[in-house]
Design an enzyme around this catalytic site. Structure first.
Site, PDB file in Angstrom:
ATOM      1  N   HIS A 112       0.844  -1.193   0.000  1.00 14.11           N
ATOM      2  CA  HIS A 112       0.000   0.000   0.000  1.00 14.11           C
ATOM      3  C   HIS A 112       0.883   1.247   0.000  1.00 14.11           C
ATOM      4  O   HIS A 112       1.808   1.358   0.825  1.00 14.11           O
ATOM      5  CB  HIS A 112      -0.930  -0.012   1.221  1.00 14.11           C
ATOM      6  CG  HIS A 112      -2.034   0.966   1.066  1.00 14.11           C
ATOM      7  ND1 HIS A 112      -3.193   0.688   0.370  1.00 14.11           N
ATOM      8  CD2 HIS A 112      -2.112   2.251   1.431  1.00 14.11           C
ATOM      9  CE1 HIS A 112      -3.957   1.759   0.364  1.00 14.11           C
ATOM     10  NE2 HIS A 112      -3.326   2.714   0.992  1.00 14.11           N
ATOM     11  N   ALA A 113       0.582   2.190  -0.907  1.00 14.80           N
ATOM     12  CA  ALA A 113       1.443   3.377  -1.071  1.00 14.80           C
ATOM     13  C   ALA A 113       1.592   4.134   0.253  1.00 14.80           C
ATOM     14  O   ALA A 113       0.619   4.277   0.992  1.00 14.80           O
ATOM     15  CB  ALA A 113       0.815   4.300  -2.112  1.00 14.80           C
ATOM     16  N   HIS A 136      17.033   2.722 -19.480  1.00  7.79           N
ATOM     17  CA  HIS A 136      17.341   3.977 -20.175  1.00  7.79           C
ATOM     18  C   HIS A 136      17.412   5.104 -19.153  1.00  7.79           C
ATOM     19  O   HIS A 136      18.365   5.858 -19.070  1.00  7.79           O
ATOM     20  CB  HIS A 136      16.242   4.257 -21.202  1.00  7.79           C
ATOM     21  CG  HIS A 136      16.360   5.602 -21.832  1.00  7.79           C
ATOM     22  ND1 HIS A 136      17.296   5.883 -22.801  1.00  7.79           N
ATOM     23  CD2 HIS A 136      15.688   6.750 -21.594  1.00  7.79           C
ATOM     24  CE1 HIS A 136      17.184   7.149 -23.155  1.00  7.79           C
ATOM     25  NE2 HIS A 136      16.206   7.703 -22.445  1.00  7.79           N
ATOM     26  N   GLU A 137      16.373   5.124 -18.262  1.00 10.13           N
ATOM     27  CA  GLU A 137      16.335   6.177 -17.227  1.00 10.13           C
ATOM     28  C   GLU A 137      17.539   6.040 -16.307  1.00 10.13           C
ATOM     29  O   GLU A 137      18.180   7.009 -15.939  1.00 10.13           O
ATOM     30  CB  GLU A 137      15.057   6.033 -16.381  1.00 10.13           C
ATOM     31  CG  GLU A 137      13.769   6.236 -17.141  1.00 10.13           C
ATOM     32  CD  GLU A 137      13.581   7.671 -17.615  1.00 10.13           C
ATOM     33  OE1 GLU A 137      12.663   7.908 -18.397  1.00 10.13           O
ATOM     34  OE2 GLU A 137      14.375   8.544 -17.206  1.00 10.13           O
ATOM     35  N   HIS A 143      20.512   7.694 -17.283  1.00 15.68           N
ATOM     36  CA  HIS A 143      20.559   9.159 -17.142  1.00 15.68           C
ATOM     37  C   HIS A 143      20.852   9.604 -15.716  1.00 15.68           C
ATOM     38  O   HIS A 143      21.424  10.622 -15.463  1.00 15.68           O
ATOM     39  CB  HIS A 143      19.207   9.758 -17.524  1.00 15.68           C
ATOM     40  CG  HIS A 143      19.025   9.830 -18.987  1.00 15.68           C
ATOM     41  ND1 HIS A 143      19.833  10.599 -19.785  1.00 15.68           N
ATOM     42  CD2 HIS A 143      18.165   9.207 -19.803  1.00 15.68           C
ATOM     43  CE1 HIS A 143      19.448  10.456 -21.042  1.00 15.68           C
ATOM     44  NE2 HIS A 143      18.438   9.617 -21.074  1.00 15.68           N
ATOM     45  N   GLU A 203      -3.445  14.523   4.305  1.00 15.25           N
ATOM     46  CA  GLU A 203      -3.984  13.763   3.163  1.00 15.25           C
ATOM     47  C   GLU A 203      -4.431  14.676   2.037  1.00 15.25           C
ATOM     48  O   GLU A 203      -4.620  14.234   0.916  1.00 15.25           O
ATOM     49  CB  GLU A 203      -5.162  12.897   3.629  1.00 15.25           C
ATOM     50  CG  GLU A 203      -4.809  11.858   4.682  1.00 15.25           C
ATOM     51  CD  GLU A 203      -3.648  10.969   4.291  1.00 15.25           C
ATOM     52  OE1 GLU A 203      -2.940  10.480   5.183  1.00 15.25           O
ATOM     53  OE2 GLU A 203      -3.431  10.776   3.077  1.00 15.25           O
ATOM     54  N   HIS A 219      -6.707  -0.158   5.517  1.00 10.73           N
ATOM     55  CA  HIS A 219      -6.615   0.689   6.706  1.00 10.73           C
ATOM     56  C   HIS A 219      -7.205   0.030   7.939  1.00 10.73           C
ATOM     57  O   HIS A 219      -6.813   0.352   9.057  1.00 10.73           O
ATOM     58  CB  HIS A 219      -7.289   2.023   6.421  1.00 10.73           C
ATOM     59  CG  HIS A 219      -6.640   2.766   5.296  1.00 10.73           C
ATOM     60  ND1 HIS A 219      -6.698   2.296   3.990  1.00 10.73           N
ATOM     61  CD2 HIS A 219      -5.905   3.882   5.255  1.00 10.73           C
ATOM     62  CE1 HIS A 219      -6.029   3.118   3.213  1.00 10.73           C
ATOM     63  NE2 HIS A 219      -5.530   4.077   3.944  1.00 10.73           N
ATOM     64  N   TYR A 241      -9.302  10.934   5.587  1.00  9.86           N
ATOM     65  CA  TYR A 241      -9.556  11.045   4.151  1.00  9.86           C
ATOM     66  C   TYR A 241     -10.895  11.711   3.890  1.00  9.86           C
ATOM     67  O   TYR A 241     -11.041  12.458   2.927  1.00  9.86           O
ATOM     68  CB  TYR A 241      -9.520   9.654   3.514  1.00  9.86           C
ATOM     69  CG  TYR A 241      -8.200   8.947   3.692  1.00  9.86           C
ATOM     70  CD1 TYR A 241      -8.062   7.911   4.612  1.00  9.86           C
ATOM     71  CD2 TYR A 241      -7.075   9.336   2.979  1.00  9.86           C
ATOM     72  CE1 TYR A 241      -6.838   7.288   4.791  1.00  9.86           C
ATOM     73  CE2 TYR A 241      -5.853   8.711   3.154  1.00  9.86           C
ATOM     74  CZ  TYR A 241      -5.740   7.692   4.063  1.00  9.86           C
ATOM     75  OH  TYR A 241      -4.532   7.070   4.257  1.00  9.86           O
TER      76      TYR A 241
HETATM   77  C1  LIG Z   1      -2.725   6.650  -0.979  1.00  6.21           C
HETATM   78  C2  LIG Z   1      -2.942   6.389   0.256  1.00  6.21           C
HETATM   79  C3  LIG Z   1      -1.814   6.307   1.244  1.00  6.21           C
HETATM   80 SE1  LIG Z   1      -1.947   7.644   2.628  1.00  6.21          SE
HETATM   81  C4  LIG Z   1      -4.322   6.025   0.768  1.00  6.21           C
HETATM   82  O1  LIG Z   1      -4.380   5.122   1.592  1.00  6.21           O
HETATM   83  N1  LIG Z   1      -5.452   6.648   0.340  1.00  6.21           N
HETATM   84  C5  LIG Z   1      -5.513   7.816  -0.546  1.00  6.21           C
HETATM   85  C6  LIG Z   1      -6.977   8.041  -0.810  1.00  6.21           C
HETATM   86  C7  LIG Z   1      -7.761   7.194   0.126  1.00  6.21           C
HETATM   87  C8  LIG Z   1      -6.787   6.181   0.758  1.00  6.21           C
HETATM   88  C9  LIG Z   1      -7.061   4.771   0.215  1.00  6.21           C
HETATM   89  O2  LIG Z   1      -6.314   4.332  -0.662  1.00  6.21           O
HETATM   90  O3  LIG Z   1      -8.027   4.145   0.692  1.00  6.21           O
HETATM   91 ZN   LIG Z   2      -1.966   9.797   2.194  1.00  7.41          ZN
END
Ligand SMILES: C=C(C[SeH])C(=O)N1CCC[C@H]1C(=O)O
Ligand SMILES: [Zn+2]
Length: 624
Positions: free
Chosen positions: A320-321, A350-351, A354, A405, A507, A517
């Site tokens: 998860h990001a 390639h990148e 650079h 957020e 989450h 959010y």
């Molecule tokens: C991109 C993230 C990391 Se803070 C995230 O969990 N978000 C961003 C939008 C809502 C929530 C989700 O994915 O549920």
């Molecule tokens: Zn976030």
């Protein structure tokens, strides 16, 4: 005398703050090591370090109690002592603290490593959420395949977490009480420093609900036209597996076949990015460039060196990001999942040719506008870290969790405007006409408006769980009651208490509060409107300066106002930060409603024309 005591208090708290910074640095590094290489050994190391740090925090907390800080004159000093007077989960005895950490890391690693079998090829059973299931769910228009993916994922990531979740609720509530909160719901809401937070959430929902109901009715009609009324009813909730997203939290993936004017030239950023051989690296560079164009801060060298954006093939990581501050003023990272595939392999080499430090950059799923939004979202977190890194450690956080957020998403509102996409060559669309504008607002609405009832549901559910008003034997029933009542969606098949669908959302399994959010999706429109006015891009009532077509790119005036707000961190209560940027001291839906006004009018007329029923009757699926 008090003067001398206050002076001594100031000396003490700044020493404490430096020590806290070192502790947070150690904690972040060990959590990074665990979540970017999920092994039992790394979990043990992370738990051990957290335990050591909690003992140090407990000792510091005892000392802090000896100061009569409530009587100090200096506002900032009082605010720092107030934050240090709250010990947090370290208030638990060691054995319970460890148990709580194990129950959360158990849920999180289950979620991160969950695999399901493919619908078409039942022998292929190594599908992970990112990129495999996410991509299938985004593209499939076969209700049976979508149902299979939905049911299997909720079984693997949801039901299996139920035991850990109930243990986590009990221990976390114990920690809340040791911090003088009634329960975790009370604790989470205290982060927003207002005494009517839940009422404010309800008021915002009342303001937005009419718009959501119109959008919901329109989408239900378009899905019924496509899949037939035996799959999508005329007056019931929408089956949750048909909306292009595992949690139905954003419906962007069904835009191609539901937009109002199908034959109108669609600004398909995904297509153009592919044609231009985009990589994640390029998206990160573009996001970095946008912030620099506003006179904000460039990503530091360590960001490009230490971030991980490649999904390794030799180990499991939390995909998860996420964006990370290591509290040393230099080290900030993003961890966003990618998977190696030959399409981007050449580009990456390639990148790499650079750029000395570059991380292996490729996106997990194909380069698409959703990932582009996530890149801006994460870069917004890092920009906030960069702006407040001069603050005492205790204030190195958002004015409230929703502010953190909202930063990246606010920038993304400019980036996704037709004007900006033309500016950066991602769209050759001609100037706006009425129908294209409605299509554009629809595309933004099925991402931003539909998210609100989902976010509201997730924490209304958990407030009930923490308060005990939702007992474990009713967890799944209450979750779906809220989803039906607020989102107007229903499960694709009957559910029982053998299931635990809430934990199938990251989450819930990772213990990340979600009202942040909901707050973000409201205030980002207040921020956007204020920035657009400062950039001279938006003038109320001026049809040549409409909010929907605002792009603050290269506006130093807007950028300076934004950075002045971000630099405050949490050193002041968030209404002060909100006022610094927008002149308002409250969260209000007026920004969002103004932005989507033309869409609301169009949807209302369209639903009248088709005679579509507005709202939804009770679901016919069984889940209680
Ligand atoms: C991109 C993230 C990391 Se803070 C995230 O969990 N978000 C961003 C939008 C809502 C929530 C989700 O994915 O549920
Ligand atoms: Zn976030």
């Amino acid at each position: 005398d008090l003067e001398a005591l206050e002076h001594e208090g100031r000396e003490y708290i700044f020493q404490l703050d430096k020590a806290m910074g070192a502790r947070k640095n150690r904690a972040s590094l060990s959590e990074w090591d665990y979540t970017s290489n999920i092994t039992k050994e790394n979990e043990e190391k992370w738990i051990q370090i957290r335990l050591e740090l909690s003992q140090q925090e407990k000792k510091a907390w005892e000392e802090t109690k000896m100061y009569r800080w409530q009587e100090f004159q200096d506002f900032t000093l009082r605010r720092m002592f107030k934050k240090y007077s709250q010990l947090g989960v370290s208030a638990l005895p060691d054995d319970k603290y460890k148990q709580l950490m194990r129950s959360v890391s158990g849920m999180e690693s289950n979620y991160a490593t969950a695999k399901i079998c493919d619908f078409k090829d039942p022998t292929k059973c190594n599908l992970a959420l990112e990129p495999d299931i996410t991509e299938l769910f985004a593209k499939s228009q076969d209700p049976e395949e979508l149902k299979h993916l939905w049911v299997q994922w909720h079984k693997e990531a949801g039901s299996k977490a139920r035991h850990n979740f109930t243990e986590y609720v009990n221990l976390y509530n114990e920690a809340a009480k040791l911090n003088d909160f009634k329960d975790v719901a009370d604790w989470w809401q205290s982060e927003y420093e207002v005494d009517d937070f839940e009422q404010q959430l309800a008021k915002l929902w009342e303001d937005v609900k009419p718009l959501y109901q119109q959008l919901h009715a329109y989408v239900r009609k378009r899905l019924r036209d496509k899949y037939g009324d035996h799959v999508v009813s005329a007056k019931g909730p929408i089956p949750a597996h048909l909306l292009g997203n595992m949690w139905a939290q954003t419906w962007s993936n069904i835009e191609p076949f539901t937009r109002p004017y199908p034959d109108k030239k669609e600004i398909d950023v995904t297509q153009t990015m592919k044609e231009q051989n985009f990589t994640a690296l390029k998206m990160f560079q573009m996001s970095d460039e946008f912030f620099r164009s506003l006179n904000l801060t460039a990503m530091p060298e360590k960001f490009w060196k230490n971030s991980i954006i490649e999904k390794p093939t030799d180990r499991e990581i939390v995909c998860h990001a996420s964006a990370w501050d290591f509290y040393d003023g230099e080290d900030f990272r993003i961890k966003q999942c990618t998977s190696v595939d030959n399409e981007y392999f050449e580009t990456t080499h390639h990148e790499m040719g650079h750029i000395q430090y570059f991380l292996q950059i490729k996106m997990c799923t194909a380069i698409d506008s959703q990932q582009f939004r996530t890149v801006h979202h994460e870069m917004g977190h890092v920009q906030y870290y960069l702006q407040y890194k001069h603050q005492p450690f205790q204030f190195r956080e958002g004015a409230n969790p929703g502010f953190h957020e909202a930063v990246g998403d606010t920038i993304a509102l400019s980036v996704s405007s037709p004007k900006h996409l033309r500016r950066v060559g991602l769209s050759t669309g001609d100037a706006e006409d009425e129908q294209t504008e409605i299509n554009q607002l629809y595309k933004m609405g099925i991402d931003k408006i539909v998210f609100l009832p989902f976010a509201y549901t997730l924490d209304m559910f958990r407030y009930g769980v923490f308060r005990g008003s939702t007992p474990p034997e009713d967890y799944n029933c209450h979750y779906w009651r809220l989803r039906e009542m607020l989102q107007g969606v229903e499960p694709p098949i009957n559910r029982t208490e053998e299931d635990f669908d809430a934990a199938a959302k990251y989450h819930v399994s990772a213990n990340v509060e979600y009202a942040r959010y909901y707050v973000s999706f409201i205030i980002q429109f207040q921020f956007h409107r204020a920035l657009c006015q400062l950039a001279g891009e938006y003038v109320p009532e001026d049809l040549n300066k409409k909010l929907v077509d605002c792009d603050i790119y290269q506006s130093v005036a807007a950028g300076n106002a934004l950075s002045n707000m971000l630099k405050m961190g949490s050193s002041k209560p968030w209404p002060d930060a909100m006022e610094a940027l927008t002149g308002q001291r409250q969260m209000k839906a007026d920004g969002l409603l103004e932005y989507f006004r033309p869409l609301q009018e169009w949807l209302t007329a369209e639903n009248q024309r088709t005679g579509e029923y507005i709202g939804w009757e009770p679901s016919k699926t069984q889940y209680c």
